[in-house]
Scaffold this motif. Structure first.
Motif, PDB file in Angstrom:
ATOM      1  N   GLY A   1      -6.815  -9.627   6.589  1.00 54.12           N
ATOM      2  CA  GLY A   1      -7.194 -10.009   5.240  1.00 54.12           C
ATOM      3  C   GLY A   1      -6.705  -9.079   4.150  1.00 54.12           C
ATOM      4  O   GLY A   1      -7.232  -9.090   3.035  1.00 54.12           O
ATOM      5  N   TYR A   2      -5.679  -8.261   4.447  1.00 48.85           N
ATOM      6  CA  TYR A   2      -5.160  -7.350   3.428  1.00 48.85           C
ATOM      7  C   TYR A   2      -4.477  -8.132   2.319  1.00 48.85           C
ATOM      8  O   TYR A   2      -3.779  -9.118   2.559  1.00 48.85           O
ATOM      9  CB  TYR A   2      -4.155  -6.371   4.036  1.00 48.85           C
ATOM     10  N   SER A   3      -4.671  -7.701   1.087  1.00 47.04           N
ATOM     11  CA  SER A   3      -3.947  -8.276  -0.048  1.00 47.04           C
ATOM     12  C   SER A   3      -3.664  -7.179  -1.058  1.00 47.04           C
ATOM     13  O   SER A   3      -4.465  -6.250  -1.221  1.00 47.04           O
ATOM     14  CB  SER A   3      -4.764  -9.391  -0.713  1.00 47.04           C
ATOM     15  N   PRO A   4      -2.507  -7.228  -1.724  1.00 49.03           N
ATOM     16  CA  PRO A   4      -2.157  -6.196  -2.709  1.00 49.03           C
ATOM     17  C   PRO A   4      -3.181  -6.110  -3.835  1.00 49.03           C
ATOM     18  O   PRO A   4      -3.731  -7.139  -4.257  1.00 49.03           O
ATOM     19  CB  PRO A   4      -0.795  -6.674  -3.240  1.00 49.03           C
ATOM     20  N   ASN A   5      -3.443  -4.907  -4.318  1.00 49.60           N
ATOM     21  CA  ASN A   5      -4.405  -4.711  -5.404  1.00 49.60           C
ATOM     22  C   ASN A   5      -4.003  -3.480  -6.216  1.00 49.60           C
ATOM     23  O   ASN A   5      -2.972  -2.857  -5.958  1.00 49.60           O
ATOM     24  CB  ASN A   5      -5.822  -4.565  -4.853  1.00 49.60           C
ATOM     25  N   ILE A   6      -4.825  -3.126  -7.179  1.00 48.69           N
ATOM     26  CA  ILE A   6      -4.511  -2.001  -8.051  1.00 48.69           C
ATOM     27  C   ILE A   6      -4.438  -0.688  -7.282  1.00 48.69           C
ATOM     28  O   ILE A   6      -3.649   0.207  -7.616  1.00 48.69           O
ATOM     29  CB  ILE A   6      -5.555  -1.893  -9.203  1.00 48.69           C
ATOM     30  N   ILE A   7      -5.248  -0.567  -6.218  1.00 49.82           N
ATOM     31  CA  ILE A   7      -5.225   0.662  -5.417  1.00 49.82           C
ATOM     32  C   ILE A   7      -3.888   0.800  -4.687  1.00 49.82           C
ATOM     33  O   ILE A   7      -3.276   1.871  -4.677  1.00 49.82           O
ATOM     34  CB  ILE A   7      -6.400   0.681  -4.413  1.00 49.82           C
ATOM     35  N   SER A   8      -3.429  -0.296  -4.084  1.00 46.25           N
ATOM     36  CA  SER A   8      -2.142  -0.241  -3.375  1.00 46.25           C
ATOM     37  C   SER A   8      -0.999  -0.014  -4.366  1.00 46.25           C
ATOM     38  O   SER A   8      -0.010   0.645  -4.044  1.00 46.25           O
ATOM     39  CB  SER A   8      -1.908  -1.532  -2.581  1.00 46.25           C
ATOM     40  N   PHE A   9      -1.129  -0.558  -5.586  1.00 43.48           N
ATOM     41  CA  PHE A   9      -0.115  -0.341  -6.621  1.00 43.48           C
ATOM     42  C   PHE A   9      -0.029   1.140  -6.993  1.00 43.48           C
ATOM     43  O   PHE A   9       1.062   1.721  -7.009  1.00 43.48           O
ATOM     44  CB  PHE A   9      -0.446  -1.169  -7.864  1.00 43.48           C
ATOM     45  N   LEU A  10      -1.183   1.748  -7.283  1.00 38.85           N
ATOM     46  CA  LEU A  10      -1.194   3.165  -7.670  1.00 38.85           C
ATOM     47  C   LEU A  10      -0.730   4.056  -6.518  1.00 38.85           C
ATOM     48  O   LEU A  10       0.006   5.024  -6.733  1.00 38.85           O
ATOM     49  CB  LEU A  10      -2.605   3.564  -8.121  1.00 38.85           C
ATOM     50  N   ALA A  11      -1.158   3.713  -5.299  1.00 40.06           N
ATOM     51  CA  ALA A  11      -0.728   4.484  -4.129  1.00 40.06           C
ATOM     52  C   ALA A  11       0.784   4.401  -3.966  1.00 40.06           C
ATOM     53  O   ALA A  11       1.454   5.403  -3.676  1.00 40.06           O
ATOM     54  CB  ALA A  11      -1.428   3.978  -2.877  1.00 40.06           C
ATOM     55  N   GLY A  12       1.333   3.195  -4.170  1.00 38.97           N
ATOM     56  CA  GLY A  12       2.776   3.008  -4.061  1.00 38.97           C
ATOM     57  C   GLY A  12       3.537   3.827  -5.088  1.00 38.97           C
ATOM     58  O   GLY A  12       4.544   4.462  -4.762  1.00 38.97           O
ATOM     59  N   VAL A  13       3.048   3.830  -6.337  1.00 38.87           N
ATOM     60  CA  VAL A  13       3.695   4.591  -7.402  1.00 38.87           C
ATOM     61  C   VAL A  13       3.677   6.089  -7.086  1.00 38.87           C
ATOM     62  O   VAL A  13       4.691   6.790  -7.230  1.00 38.87           O
ATOM     63  CB  VAL A  13       3.005   4.332  -8.764  1.00 38.87           C
ATOM     64  N   ILE A  14       2.525   6.585  -6.638  1.00 41.28           N
ATOM     65  CA  ILE A  14       2.392   8.018  -6.333  1.00 41.28           C
ATOM     66  C   ILE A  14       3.308   8.412  -5.171  1.00 41.28           C
ATOM     67  O   ILE A  14       4.021   9.423  -5.234  1.00 41.28           O
ATOM     68  CB  ILE A  14       0.924   8.363  -5.999  1.00 41.28           C
ATOM     69  N   ILE A  15       3.302   7.606  -4.098  1.00 34.46           N
ATOM     70  CA  ILE A  15       4.141   7.904  -2.936  1.00 34.46           C
ATOM     71  C   ILE A  15       5.622   7.837  -3.312  1.00 34.46           C
ATOM     72  O   ILE A  15       6.422   8.693  -2.914  1.00 34.46           O
ATOM     73  CB  ILE A  15       3.841   6.930  -1.779  1.00 34.46           C
ATOM     74  N   PHE A  16       5.982   6.829  -4.099  1.00 36.56           N
ATOM     75  CA  PHE A  16       7.384   6.642  -4.480  1.00 36.56           C
ATOM     76  C   PHE A  16       7.883   7.807  -5.325  1.00 36.56           C
ATOM     77  O   PHE A  16       8.937   8.397  -5.043  1.00 36.56           O
ATOM     78  CB  PHE A  16       7.548   5.332  -5.248  1.00 36.56           C
ATOM     79  N   ILE A  17       7.128   8.153  -6.367  1.00 39.74           N
ATOM     80  CA  ILE A  17       7.545   9.250  -7.251  1.00 39.74           C
ATOM     81  C   ILE A  17       7.553  10.584  -6.506  1.00 39.74           C
ATOM     82  O   ILE A  17       8.492  11.377  -6.625  1.00 39.74           O
ATOM     83  CB  ILE A  17       6.615   9.330  -8.485  1.00 39.74           C
ATOM     84  N   GLY A  18       6.510  10.821  -5.708  1.00 45.52           N
ATOM     85  CA  GLY A  18       6.432  12.082  -4.964  1.00 45.52           C
ATOM     86  C   GLY A  18       7.568  12.240  -3.967  1.00 45.52           C
ATOM     87  O   GLY A  18       8.189  13.306  -3.885  1.00 45.52           O
ATOM     88  N   SER A  19       7.877  11.183  -3.233  1.00 43.02           N
ATOM     89  CA  SER A  19       8.953  11.258  -2.238  1.00 43.02           C
ATOM     90  C   SER A  19      10.321  11.339  -2.913  1.00 43.02           C
ATOM     91  O   SER A  19      11.240  11.987  -2.399  1.00 43.02           O
ATOM     92  CB  SER A  19       8.890  10.056  -1.287  1.00 43.02           C
ATOM     93  N   ALA A  20      10.477  10.700  -4.097  1.00 44.12           N
ATOM     94  CA  ALA A  20      11.739  10.808  -4.843  1.00 44.12           C
ATOM     95  C   ALA A  20      11.964  12.250  -5.289  1.00 44.12           C
ATOM     96  O   ALA A  20      13.081  12.769  -5.213  1.00 44.12           O
ATOM     97  CB  ALA A  20      11.718   9.873  -6.048  1.00 44.12           C
ATOM     98  N   MET A  21      10.895  12.904  -5.760  1.00 45.64           N
ATOM     99  CA  MET A  21      11.000  14.310  -6.163  1.00 45.64           C
ATOM    100  C   MET A  21      11.387  15.186  -4.980  1.00 45.64           C
ATOM    101  O   MET A  21      12.211  16.094  -5.107  1.00 45.64           O
ATOM    102  CB  MET A  21       9.677  14.771  -6.772  1.00 45.64           C
ATOM    103  N   LEU A  22      10.801  14.894  -3.812  1.00 47.34           N
ATOM    104  CA  LEU A  22      11.145  15.653  -2.608  1.00 47.34           C
ATOM    105  C   LEU A  22      12.595  15.418  -2.221  1.00 47.34           C
ATOM    106  O   LEU A  22      13.302  16.351  -1.830  1.00 47.34           O
ATOM    107  CB  LEU A  22      10.228  15.254  -1.450  1.00 47.34           C
TER     108      LEU A  22
END
Length: 278
Positions: free
Chosen positions: A243-264
């Motif tokens: 029953g997983y569905s995308p939400n604001i939490i997954s959006f924010l988590a995605g942004v944080i992971i994406f930006i953090g890993s890009a910096m790395l």
């Protein structure tokens, strides 16, 4: 540091890139049609004298035919690239490669997945798929093992060798890095032949193009592509059975992971002495 792809005399214009795709696919379909004509009666004979069902034979055929098809396509494309470059073309697989870069690009793609599916994907996923694609997905459900093998392994290897190792490499020798990456990403998106996948594929193509240009490593691109496809399958199962569905939490988590890993990623490139200028 000048990108190593520029050492080659292999150059592609936009029309040249589309041409090499079209001609390669044309030749391979001719070869593939010949193989089907040759193998179909053999399959009927095997089915007649063995207890193996037609569906099982079809599953085995799907498992074996796709890698053969993709290998032939790559061989034809590489030969065409060598002809264009007076035999001065080679595919760069390793380039800059270490476990730090590998980890950072894998996390980058996971972050992208959550970001995309929780934003643009919410809209694109509501668009009806073309009928031919619906049939493909139905066939995948009937034959899951060849589908998993194709999506997780064959498609990433073939598409990265073709799109980044050949098409993007040729474009980089003719255009500026930004222009070459954008053009190759658009071609990658268009090659999916439907808007639902094309939007996502174009954005992924931009990420993969940047990774290839900065590292000259197809291995990293293949790892990222595999990560995307495998993670998409896992999340597909999570949506259906948990029953997983995308939400604001997954959006924010995605942004944080994406930006953090890009910096790395860029930090590890600097440690390797990479010139980050475009």
């Amino acid at each position: 540091m000048e990108n190593q792809a520029r050492e080659s005399k292999f150059e592609l214009s936009v029309l040249g890139a589309l041409g090499i795709m079209g001609s390669t696919i044309f030749y391979v379909f001719i070869i593939f049609a010949g193989l089907l004509i040759f193998l179909f009666p053999i399959g009927l004979i095997i089915g007649e004298f063995t207890p193996v069902s037609f569906e099982k034979l079809k599953e085995i055929a799907n498992l074996l035919s796709e890698p053969i098809f993709k290998i032939i396509l790559i061989v034809v494309a590489v030969k065409k690239a060598k002809k264009i470059s007076d035999n001065n073309f080679r595919i760069s697989y390793l380039g800059k490669l270490n476990y730090k870069l590998l980890l950072s690009v894998i996390l980058l793609m996971i972050g992208y997945y959550f970001w995309y599916q929780s934003s643009i994907g919410v809209v694109t996923n509501k668009i009806p798929l073309p009928e031919f694609l619906e049939e493909v997905f139905k066939d995948m459900e009937l034959h899951p093992y060849p589908a998993i093998f194709s999506i997780a392994i064959i498609a990433p290897i073939y598409e990265e060798i073709f799109m980044r190792g050949i098409i993007l490499a040729g474009l980089l020798n003719r255009y500026s890095p930004k222009k070459a990456i954008i053009i190759s990403a658009l071609i990658f998106g268009i090659s999916h032949f439907n808007i639902v996948q094309s939007v996502n594929a174009t954005l992924i193509g931009l990420i993969l193009g940047m990774i290839y240009y900065k590292t000259n490593s197809l291995i990293l691109c293949i790892a990222v592509h595999m990560t995307n496809n495998i993670f998409a399958m896992i999340m597909g199962v999570a949506k259906e059975y948990m029953g997983y569905s995308p939400n604001i939490i997954s959006f924010l988590a995605g942004v944080i992971i994406f930006i953090g890993s890009a910096m790395l990623f860029f930090r590890y490139l600097r440690e390797l002495g990479e010139n980050l200028g475009w």
